[in-house]
Write a protein that holds these residues in place. Structure first.
Motif, PDB file in Angstrom:
ATOM      1  N   PRO A   1     -69.165 -51.785 -65.855  1.00 49.75           N
ATOM      2  CA  PRO A   1     -69.568 -51.630 -64.446  1.00 49.75           C
ATOM      3  C   PRO A   1     -68.480 -51.015 -63.573  1.00 49.75           C
ATOM      4  N   LYS A   2     -67.207 -51.271 -63.897  1.00 52.15           N
ATOM      5  CA  LYS A   2     -66.119 -50.716 -63.085  1.00 52.15           C
ATOM      6  C   LYS A   2     -66.078 -49.195 -63.179  1.00 52.15           C
ATOM      7  N   ALA A   3     -66.331 -48.667 -64.363  1.00 50.26           N
ATOM      8  CA  ALA A   3     -66.351 -47.215 -64.519  1.00 50.26           C
ATOM      9  C   ALA A   3     -67.489 -46.591 -63.726  1.00 50.26           C
ATOM     10  N   LEU A   4     -68.643 -47.248 -63.704  1.00 52.62           N
ATOM     11  CA  LEU A   4     -69.776 -46.735 -62.935  1.00 52.62           C
ATOM     12  C   LEU A   4     -69.476 -46.743 -61.442  1.00 52.62           C
ATOM     13  N   ILE A   5     -68.799 -47.800 -60.974  1.00 53.12           N
ATOM     14  CA  ILE A   5     -68.433 -47.864 -59.560  1.00 53.12           C
ATOM     15  C   ILE A   5     -67.427 -46.770 -59.219  1.00 53.12           C
ATOM     16  N   ALA A   6     -66.445 -46.548 -60.117  1.00 52.09           N
ATOM     17  CA  ALA A   6     -65.443 -45.509 -59.885  1.00 52.09           C
ATOM     18  C   ALA A   6     -66.099 -44.127 -59.836  1.00 52.09           C
ATOM     19  N   LEU A   7     -67.052 -43.885 -60.719  1.00 52.98           N
ATOM     20  CA  LEU A   7     -67.774 -42.610 -60.699  1.00 52.98           C
ATOM     21  C   LEU A   7     -68.538 -42.427 -59.388  1.00 52.98           C
ATOM     22  N   LYS A   8     -69.113 -43.500 -58.880  1.00 50.86           N
ATOM     23  CA  LYS A   8     -69.858 -43.411 -57.627  1.00 50.86           C
ATOM     24  C   LYS A   8     -68.929 -43.170 -56.442  1.00 50.86           C
ATOM     25  N   ARG A   9     -67.797 -43.884 -56.399  1.00 55.68           N
ATOM     26  CA  ARG A   9     -66.884 -43.754 -55.262  1.00 55.68           C
ATOM     27  C   ARG A   9     -66.180 -42.394 -55.238  1.00 55.68           C
ATOM     28  N   THR A  10     -65.996 -41.779 -56.388  1.00 53.06           N
ATOM     29  CA  THR A  10     -65.372 -40.455 -56.431  1.00 53.06           C
ATOM     30  C   THR A  10     -66.379 -39.325 -56.291  1.00 53.06           C
ATOM     31  N   GLY A  11     -67.678 -39.656 -56.319  1.00 53.28           N
ATOM     32  CA  GLY A  11     -68.704 -38.634 -56.201  1.00 53.28           C
ATOM     33  C   GLY A  11     -69.020 -37.940 -57.513  1.00 53.28           C
ATOM     34  N   LEU A  12     -68.594 -38.536 -58.645  1.00 48.70           N
ATOM     35  CA  LEU A  12     -68.821 -37.924 -59.951  1.00 48.70           C
ATOM     36  C   LEU A  12     -70.003 -38.546 -60.700  1.00 48.70           C
ATOM     37  N   ILE A  13     -70.720 -39.442 -60.054  1.00 45.90           N
ATOM     38  CA  ILE A  13     -71.776 -40.199 -60.733  1.00 45.90           C
ATOM     39  C   ILE A  13     -72.889 -39.285 -61.241  1.00 45.90           C
ATOM     40  N   ARG A  14     -73.123 -38.148 -60.579  1.00 47.15           N
ATOM     41  CA  ARG A  14     -74.194 -37.240 -60.988  1.00 47.15           C
ATOM     42  C   ARG A  14     -73.729 -36.243 -62.044  1.00 47.15           C
ATOM     43  N   LEU A  15     -72.450 -36.260 -62.396  1.00 46.00           N
ATOM     44  CA  LEU A  15     -71.897 -35.248 -63.299  1.00 46.00           C
ATOM     45  C   LEU A  15     -72.194 -35.529 -64.766  1.00 46.00           C
ATOM     46  N   HIS A  16     -72.294 -36.815 -65.138  1.00 48.76           N
ATOM     47  CA  HIS A  16     -72.443 -37.173 -66.547  1.00 48.76           C
ATOM     48  C   HIS A  16     -73.743 -37.931 -66.783  1.00 48.76           C
ATOM     49  N   SER A  17     -74.395 -37.620 -67.886  1.00 48.03           N
ATOM     50  CA  SER A  17     -75.627 -38.317 -68.241  1.00 48.03           C
ATOM     51  C   SER A  17     -75.299 -39.687 -68.831  1.00 48.03           C
ATOM     52  N   VAL A  18     -76.318 -40.525 -68.886  1.00 43.28           N
ATOM     53  CA  VAL A  18     -76.150 -41.848 -69.494  1.00 43.28           C
ATOM     54  C   VAL A  18     -75.725 -41.720 -70.951  1.00 43.28           C
ATOM     55  N   THR A  19     -76.290 -40.751 -71.650  1.00 43.49           N
ATOM     56  CA  THR A  19     -75.948 -40.553 -73.061  1.00 43.49           C
ATOM     57  C   THR A  19     -74.473 -40.212 -73.235  1.00 43.49           C
ATOM     58  N   THR A  20     -73.950 -39.340 -72.387  1.00 41.86           N
ATOM     59  CA  THR A  20     -72.540 -38.958 -72.476  1.00 41.86           C
ATOM     60  C   THR A  20     -71.632 -40.164 -72.235  1.00 41.86           C
ATOM     61  N   LEU A  21     -71.937 -40.938 -71.206  1.00 42.21           N
ATOM     62  CA  LEU A  21     -71.140 -42.130 -70.915  1.00 42.21           C
ATOM     63  C   LEU A  21     -71.252 -43.166 -72.025  1.00 42.21           C
ATOM     64  N   HIS A  22     -72.448 -43.324 -72.559  1.00 44.37           N
ATOM     65  CA  HIS A  22     -72.646 -44.322 -73.612  1.00 44.37           C
ATOM     66  C   HIS A  22     -71.943 -43.908 -74.901  1.00 44.37           C
ATOM     67  N   ASP A  23     -71.924 -42.621 -75.198  1.00 46.59           N
ATOM     68  CA  ASP A  23     -71.186 -42.144 -76.371  1.00 46.59           C
ATOM     69  C   ASP A  23     -69.702 -42.461 -76.242  1.00 46.59           C
ATOM     70  N   ALA A  24     -69.149 -42.298 -75.030  1.00 40.90           N
ATOM     71  CA  ALA A  24     -67.746 -42.644 -74.809  1.00 40.90           C
ATOM     72  C   ALA A  24     -67.518 -44.143 -74.958  1.00 40.90           C
ATOM     73  N   LEU A  25     -68.468 -44.943 -74.487  1.00 40.43           N
ATOM     74  CA  LEU A  25     -68.353 -46.393 -74.609  1.00 40.43           C
ATOM     75  C   LEU A  25     -68.358 -46.825 -76.062  1.00 40.43           C
ATOM     76  N   ARG A  26     -69.099 -46.121 -76.901  1.00 37.68           N
ATOM     77  CA  ARG A  26     -69.267 -46.508 -78.298  1.00 37.68           C
ATOM     78  C   ARG A  26     -68.179 -45.962 -79.213  1.00 37.68           C
ATOM     79  N   THR A  27     -67.207 -45.254 -78.673  1.00 34.86           N
ATOM     80  CA  THR A  27     -66.078 -44.774 -79.471  1.00 34.86           C
ATOM     81  C   THR A  27     -64.828 -45.558 -79.091  1.00 34.86           C
ATOM     82  N   GLU A  28     -63.781 -45.437 -79.890  1.00 34.66           N
ATOM     83  CA  GLU A  28     -62.527 -46.122 -79.570  1.00 34.66           C
ATOM     84  C   GLU A  28     -61.304 -45.211 -79.628  1.00 34.66           C
ATOM     85  N   LYS A  29     -61.412 -44.061 -80.273  1.00 30.51           N
ATOM     86  CA  LYS A  29     -60.270 -43.175 -80.427  1.00 30.51           C
ATOM     87  C   LYS A  29     -60.125 -42.231 -79.240  1.00 30.51           C
ATOM     88  N   CYS A  30     -58.880 -41.928 -78.909  1.00 30.84           N
ATOM     89  CA  CYS A  30     -58.583 -40.883 -77.927  1.00 30.84           C
ATOM     90  C   CYS A  30     -59.092 -39.552 -78.465  1.00 30.84           C
TER      91      CYS A  30
END
Length: 407
Positions: A97-126
């Motif tokens: 939830p903190k990442a979603l809030i940060a995306l909203k406060r910076t105005g980047l919430i519309r830049l990434h799809s749910v799939t893109t964010l979820h793929d990042a959540l499901r990985t662990e490597k840089c």
């Protein structure tokens, strides 16, 4: 852990901790809202969406951003049920939830799809190296580690005016770049181990007689620089004002290459006689491509004095958890042994034999020591790391013999 009679959980409890100072060095969301409770079932409709097969509805939701989906969920009770039945959106709301809030406060919430964010959540490597990535770079939705955040020019941001100067772009060009408004506040951190409140170790408690070994000196004549130079880790603390608009270096660089056709032409177009040497050094850094790890530890790459501290460090990044296939959340673990090694290095200096085992001759020792101290690891990689960590052997006698044999 066959080398130690201690079990994995005990080793994790005694040697691992979570860094609060690194998390506060970037976007820090302190009060994320709690997920809404499930409403009682009721008769409701989702309009024409009810006519769509479930597979088509899933495809539609996967390409939407989280703000659009949240608005869709507010249409009706039925819409809310459909949206929260999608695993990707549900896991993002629950675990990040903190990442979603940060995306909203910076105005980047519309830049990434749910799939893109979820793929990042499901990985662990840089995405740029082989290490655990405990952070998310919001502009590109890339998971990254602390070392890459500090040293990788593609994980940096600049003002549109600087983008025009460094990449020879017009104002119309920079308006096309994806950007964001920085959240005002303080970012960065100081390098001061004397004030570390977390430190639970007695520096004078050596297992060896300090007179038996030579200590490293406070300067490295081979580099011609002070040994107290922390390289790109010397980011300091900076305050960001309101209404500061920033763009990504990588996007600006790609646009410059597309506009001018080649890096050589872009360099020529950005050249001005009245610019001083600092401008050209900063430009050369932003033109650099990140090194490819090829399975190697990028922290041990040859030291490059051209990589300077990031002026806007932390403004576009936030701590980001990793969700494994088994549903376990990993926020990253930091090593008390590496902290111990760093505190000793800052106070009396490490033994030469320890430095030679840890740091290649082409690297700046203090940058490597700081990098290891600030490195997050998954549980699995942490348990492997402490087999070789000199500081861990100093803190836990059961590990010492095996580590000394490997040094």
């Amino acid at each position: 852990m066959s080398d130690s009679p201690l079990g994995p959980e005990e080793l994790l409890d005694r040697l691992s901790y979570r860094r609060k100072d690194l998390r506060k060095a970037m976007i820090n969301i302190t009060d994320p809202p709690k997920p809404r409770s499930v409403l009682p079932d009721r008769v409701s409709t989702f309009g024409r969406f009810d006519l769509l097969p479930a597979e088509i509805m899933t495809m539609i939701l996967s390409v939407l951003d989280t703000q659009s989906i949240a608005r869709l969920a507010a249409v009706s009770f039925r819409g809310n049920c459909v949206v929260h039945s999608e695993r990707a959106y549900r896991e993002l709301v629950e675990f990040a939830p903190k990442a979603l809030i940060a995306l909203k406060r910076t105005g980047l919430i519309r830049l990434h799809s749910v799939t893109t964010l979820h793929d990042a959540l499901r990985t662990e490597k840089c995405v740029y190296c082989t290490e655990f990535g405990a952070f998310l770079f919001l502009l590109t939705c890339e998971r990254c580690c602390f070392d890459c955040l500090c040293s990788n020019p593609w994980l940096r941001v600049i003002t549109p005016k600087d983008a025009e100067l460094y990449f020879a772009l017009s104002e119309d060009h920079t308006k096309c770049l994806p950007g964001f408004c920085a959240i005002p506040g303080k970012y960065g951190m100081k390098i001061d181990h004397d004030d570390r409140k977390e430190a639970k170790i007695d520096i004078s408690d050596y297992r060896y007689d300090t007179n038996d070994y030579e200590h490293s000196s406070d300067s490295d004549s081979s580099w011609g620089i002070s040994y107290k130079d922390y390289g790109y880790y010397n980011i300091g603390i900076r305050s960001m004002p309101r209404h500061l608009w920033l763009v990504g270096v990588k996007a600006a660089r790609d646009l410059g290459l597309a506009t001018h056709g080649s890096e050589a032409k872009m360099r020529k177009a950005s050249y001005r006689r009245d610019y001083d040497i600092r401008f050209f050094r900063a430009r050369d850094l932003l033109y650099m491509e990140p090194p490819v790890s090829q399975g190697q530890d990028l922290l041990l790459r040859p030291y490059d004095p051209c990589i300077k501290p990031d002026k806007y460090f932390g403004v576009a990044s936030i701590p980001f958890p990793s969700l494994s296939k088994s549903g376990e959340i990993e926020d990253g673990l930091w090593c008390w042994g590496c902290d111990h090694t760093c505190v000793i290095d800052f106070s009396d200096g490490l033994f030469d034999y320890v430095l030679k085992a840890m740091v290649p001759s082409t690297c700046l020792p203090r940058v490597v020591v700081l990098g290891l101290e600030r490195r997050a690891r998954s549980k699995e990689s942490f348990l492997e790391h402490i087999k070789y960590c000199w500081g861990a052997g100093e803190l836990i006698d059961e590990l010492a013999e095996g580590i000394d044999a490997r040094l």
